[in-house]
Write a protein that holds these residues in place. Structure first.
Motif, PDB file in Angstrom:
ATOM      1  N   HIS A 280       4.140  25.594  -0.694  1.00  0.00           N
ATOM      2  CA  HIS A 280       5.098  26.664  -0.921  1.00  0.00           C
ATOM      3  C   HIS A 280       6.202  26.590   0.141  1.00  0.00           C
ATOM      4  CE1 HIS A 280       6.154  30.551  -2.659  1.00  0.00           C
ATOM      5  NE2 HIS A 280       6.510  30.932  -1.433  1.00  0.00           N
ATOM      6  N   GLY A 281       7.421  26.928  -0.262  1.00  0.00           N
ATOM      7  CA  GLY A 281       8.517  26.988   0.706  1.00  0.00           C
ATOM      8  C   GLY A 281       9.348  25.730   0.827  1.00  0.00           C
ATOM      9  N   TYR A 282       9.028  24.694   0.036  1.00  0.00           N
ATOM     10  CA  TYR A 282       9.725  23.409   0.249  1.00  0.00           C
ATOM     11  C   TYR A 282      11.231  23.493  -0.001  1.00  0.00           C
ATOM     12  CZ  TYR A 282       8.951  22.741  -4.870  1.00  0.00           C
ATOM     13  OH  TYR A 282       8.907  22.879  -6.237  1.00  0.00           O
ATOM     14  N   PHE A 283      11.669  24.445  -0.822  1.00  0.00           N
ATOM     15  CA  PHE A 283      13.098  24.581  -1.119  1.00  0.00           C
ATOM     16  C   PHE A 283      13.883  25.023   0.112  1.00  0.00           C
ATOM     17  CE2 PHE A 283      16.757  26.178  -3.676  1.00  0.00           C
ATOM     18  CZ  PHE A 283      16.833  25.180  -4.630  1.00  0.00           C
ATOM     19  N   TRP A 284      13.200  25.672   1.050  1.00  0.00           N
ATOM     20  CA  TRP A 284      13.827  26.111   2.306  1.00  0.00           C
ATOM     21  C   TRP A 284      13.886  24.996   3.345  1.00  0.00           C
ATOM     22  CZ3 TRP A 284      11.133  31.366   3.933  1.00  0.00           C
ATOM     23  CH2 TRP A 284      11.517  32.372   3.045  1.00  0.00           C
ATOM     24  N   MET A 285      13.246  23.863   3.079  1.00  0.00           N
ATOM     25  CA  MET A 285      12.987  22.885   4.144  1.00  0.00           C
ATOM     26  C   MET A 285      13.559  21.489   3.876  1.00  0.00           C
ATOM     27  SD  MET A 285       8.987  23.880   4.701  1.00  0.00           S
ATOM     28  CE  MET A 285       8.447  25.590   4.766  1.00  0.00           C
ATOM     29  N   PRO A 286      14.799  21.396   3.356  1.00  0.00           N
ATOM     30  CA  PRO A 286      15.335  20.063   3.056  1.00  0.00           C
ATOM     31  C   PRO A 286      15.529  19.193   4.289  1.00  0.00           C
ATOM     32  CG  PRO A 286      17.058  21.718   2.870  1.00  0.00           C
ATOM     33  CD  PRO A 286      15.770  22.457   3.044  1.00  0.00           C
ATOM     34  N   GLY A 287      15.580  19.813   5.483  1.00  0.00           N
ATOM     35  CA  GLY A 287      15.729  19.033   6.714  1.00  0.00           C
ATOM     36  C   GLY A 287      14.439  18.375   7.163  1.00  0.00           C
ATOM     37  N   ALA A 288      13.294  18.875   6.653  1.00  0.00           N
ATOM     38  CA  ALA A 288      11.994  18.346   7.084  1.00  0.00           C
ATOM     39  C   ALA A 288      11.222  17.678   5.947  1.00  0.00           C
ATOM     40  CB  ALA A 288      11.141  19.480   7.657  1.00  0.00           C
ATOM     41  N   LEU A 289      11.530  18.049   4.719  1.00  0.00           N
ATOM     42  CA  LEU A 289      10.783  17.539   3.570  1.00  0.00           C
ATOM     43  C   LEU A 289      11.744  16.865   2.588  1.00  0.00           C
ATOM     44  CD1 LEU A 289       8.502  20.649   2.839  1.00  0.00           C
ATOM     45  CD2 LEU A 289       7.852  18.565   4.056  1.00  0.00           C
ATOM     46  N   GLU A 290      11.513  15.584   2.368  1.00  0.00           N
ATOM     47  CA  GLU A 290      12.355  14.837   1.428  1.00  0.00           C
ATOM     48  C   GLU A 290      12.286  15.463   0.033  1.00  0.00           C
ATOM     49  OE1 GLU A 290      15.262  12.378   0.700  1.00  0.00           O
ATOM     50  OE2 GLU A 290      14.359  12.514   2.691  1.00  0.00           O
ATOM     51  N   GLN A 291      11.100  15.957  -0.331  1.00  0.00           N
ATOM     52  CA  GLN A 291      10.954  16.561  -1.670  1.00  0.00           C
ATOM     53  C   GLN A 291      11.713  17.886  -1.768  1.00  0.00           C
ATOM     54  OE1 GLN A 291       7.937  15.937  -4.440  1.00  0.00           O
ATOM     55  NE2 GLN A 291       6.425  15.312  -2.929  1.00  0.00           N
TER      56      GLN A 291
END
Length: 314
Positions: A280-291
Motif C-alpha cells: 500500500h502507498g506505492y503511488f506516493w513513493m515514485p522516488g523509492a519504488l520503480e513500480q
C-alpha cells in the motif's frame, strides 16, 4: 509472487526505525509523525502552482492547483489525497500531482478536505464533492475545459473519488469524464482474503484500517452507507469510466478489485491492474519504488486517453 525487492528494503528500513504502530497513536501524533515525502523524490517543475481557498459546505476548503505549461483550456483532475480520512495533506501528494499534471497535460486540483475525527463522515465526502463542483463551475477561471473533468485519489482519496462519482450521478449537477481509483477503500469490512494475508507487516495494517474507520464513521450504520462504502451501492451503472490500481501485498487489494468487477458488471468501462509485489502507498513513493513511478505513468496515460475520448464523444 514475492515482495518487490525495493518494497522489501523500504519495509526493513522502516522497521529498523522502530516507529510506534499507527493504531497506538492519537490522530494528532499520527499527523506529526507520518511523512512519506522523502520517498516521493524531487518535485518536477510545472507551469504554475497556486494555493487557493474555495467555498465548501462548512467553510473554505484549501486547494492547490497545478497548471501545466501552455495556453489551455486543459482537462482537469480533481485529486483527493490518502491517509484514512485522518492524516495526509496537500504536501503528501505534491510529487504525484506534479507528475500527473505534466504527463496527462491536465490541471490537477489537489483538495485539502476536512479530516476525522474532528470532522466525521460525511464531511470529507461533502468537501470532495463541493470541490469537484467548484472546478466544473469555475473552469474558465483556471484554464479548464468543463467537459473534461476527472476525479481521482489514492486509498481514502480513492474512496472519496468513487463516492464523488456516485454523488455526481445521483445529484445530476455535474458531469464527470473519468474516475481514477488508486488502491481505493471501498467497503467497511475486514473479511477479505487480502485483509487476512496482509494484516500486518506491509505498511498498512488491519489494525490501522480499524483505527481509521473508527475515527471516520459516526456509527457502525454509517459504514453501510454507499457514500462511505461505495462497494455497497446497489447500482453502479451510469458511472464514468474508471482506472482501478491495486497492490498485491495490500489489505485493500480485494475490495478494490471487487469494485472494479462490480463496475464492469454494471457496464462501466474499466481498466484494472494489480501491481505484483507492491505494498500500500506505492503511488506516493515514485522516488523509492520503480513500480510507483510506473503506476503514475499508467494513470497519466489512462487520463490522456479518457480526456481524448471525452472530446470525441462531444
Amino acid at each position: 509472487m514475492a515482495l518487490d525487492p525495493q518494497a522489501k528494503f523500504l519495509l526493513e528500513q522502516m522497521e529498523a526505525l522502530g516507529a510506534p504502530a499507527m493504531h497506538t497513536l492519537t490522530p494528532e501524533e499520527a499527523r506529526l509523525t507520518t511523512d512519506f515525502s522523502a520517498l516521493a523524490g524531487e518535485p518536477e517543475e510545472v507551469g504554475k502552482v497556486e494555493d487557493r481557498k474555495i467555498p465548501g459546505p462548512e467553510g473554505e476548503i484549501p486547494v492547490r492547483i497545478y497548471t501545466p505549461k501552455g495556453e489551455g483550456p486543459f482537462p482537469a483532475l480533481v485529486y483527493y489525497h490518502g491517509g484514512g480520512w485522518v492524516i495526509g495533506n496537500l504536501e503528501t501528494v505534491e510529487v504525484p500531482c506534479r507528475m500527473l499534471a505534466n504527463r496527462a497535460n491536465c490541471v490537477v486540483v489537489s483538495v485539502d478536505y476536512r479530516l476525522a475525527p474532528e470532522h466525521k463522515f460525511p464531511a470529507a465526502a461533502d468537501d470532495s464533492y463541493a470541490a469537484a463542483k467548484w472546478v466544473v463551475e469555475n473552469a474558465a477561471s483556471i484554464k479548464v475545459n468543463p467537459q473534461q473533468i476527472a476525479v481521482g485519489g489514492d486509498s481514502a482519496g480513492g474512496n472519496l473519488a468513487a463516492v464523488v462519482a456516485l454523488m455526481a450521478r445521483e445529484k445530476k449537477e455535474i458531469s464527470l469524464a473519468y474516475q481514477m481509483l488508486i488502491y481505493p477503500v471501498t467497503n467497511h469490512s475486514y473479511a477479505t482474503e487480502s485483509y487476512t494475508e496482509n494484516a500486518d507487516g506491509y505498511l498498512l495494517t488491519k489494525d490501522s484500517m480499524i483505527w481509521f474507520w473508527n475515527h471516520y464513521l459516526r456509527t457502525e450504520e454509517d459504514g453501510k452507507n454507499s457514500y462511505a462504502s461505495p462497494l455497497q451501492a446497489k447500482d453502479l451503472s451510469g458511472l464514468p469510466p474508471a482506472l482501478v490500481l491495486t497492490g498485491e501485498f495490500d489489505p485493500l487489494r480485494d475490495e478494490g478489485e471487487a469494485y472494479a468487477q462490480r463496475l464492469k458488471e454494471a457496464g462501466v468501462q474499466v481498466e484494472a491492474a494489480r501491481y505484483d509485489g507492491m505494498i500500500h502507498g506505492y503511488f506516493w513513493m515514485p522516488g523509492a519504488l520503480e513500480q510507483g513511478k510506473k503506476a503514475i505513468e499508467q494513470a497519466a496515460n489512462a487520463l490522456l486517453q479518457a480526456f481524448q475520448g471525452s472530446v470525441a464523444a462531444k
